[in-house]
Design an enzyme around this catalytic site. Structure first.
Site, mmCIF file in Angstrom:
data_model
loop_
_atom_site.group_PDB
_atom_site.id
_atom_site.type_symbol
_atom_site.label_atom_id
_atom_site.label_comp_id
_atom_site.label_asym_id
_atom_site.label_seq_id
_atom_site.Cartn_x
_atom_site.Cartn_y
_atom_site.Cartn_z
ATOM 1 C CG HIS A 82 -31.445 25.601 -24.491
ATOM 2 N ND1 HIS A 82 -31.868 24.379 -24.968
ATOM 3 C CD2 HIS A 82 -32.472 26.104 -23.775
ATOM 4 C CE1 HIS A 82 -33.097 24.159 -24.560
ATOM 5 N NE2 HIS A 82 -33.496 25.189 -23.840
ATOM 6 C CB ALA A 133 -31.727 38.112 -25.753
ATOM 7 N N GLY A 177 -33.625 35.495 -21.719
ATOM 8 C CA GLY A 177 -35.018 35.076 -21.687
ATOM 9 C C GLY A 177 -35.293 34.274 -20.424
ATOM 10 C CG HIS A 231 -34.010 28.409 -20.597
ATOM 11 N ND1 HIS A 231 -34.713 27.486 -19.851
ATOM 12 C CD2 HIS A 231 -34.259 28.113 -21.894
ATOM 13 C CE1 HIS A 231 -35.352 26.663 -20.667
ATOM 14 N NE2 HIS A 231 -35.096 27.018 -21.909
#
Length: 124
Positions: free
Chosen positions: A11, A73, A75, A77
């Site tokens: 991220h 997990a 999600g 993004h």
């Protein structure tokens, strides 16, 4: 067999220390498989971003790029943003093969390692 590289995709964060665990994973991969090309790229806040990293590898002659999301997990993004980024790369570089792995946290071996760590913490 196409020349292959692996991108660990994380991220990103404003705090540079946040990326240290991902850098450690990248370093472990370099130690365990020194003949493999492994890079670290980010969605936001940190460099390199995925597109720049992938295009740098393509410029070096890599033909297949495997993207491994370093997320616990899948999600938003990974469901929305990453597929759009990969679609754009595929459109711009139709000669290349881009493959997407599942979120690393969804791998059973990673789930088991997290469980072992949690138990070790509780058991002292």
């Amino acid at each position: 067999m196409p020349k292959t590289a692996l991108i660990l995709f994380a991220h990103g964060a404003r705090d540079p220390e946040w990326a240290e665990p991902m850098r450690r994973v990248c370093a472990c991969l370099h130690e365990q498989a020194p003949d493999r090309r492994v890079e670290l790229a980010f969605l936001e806040f940190m460099k390199p971003e995925l597109r720049a990293c992938a295009e740098s590898l393509l410029a070096e002659g890599f033909e297949r790029i495997v993207v491994l999301p370093m997320f616990i997990a899948r999600g938003g993004h990974l469901k929305r943003d990453l597929p759009l980024l990969l679609d754009e790369l595929r459109r711009c570089h139709p000669q290349a093969l881009f493959e997407l792995g599942a979120a690393i946290g969804e791998a059973e071996s990673v789930v088991q390692a997290m469980a072992r760590h949690a138990l070790a913490l509780v058991d002292g």
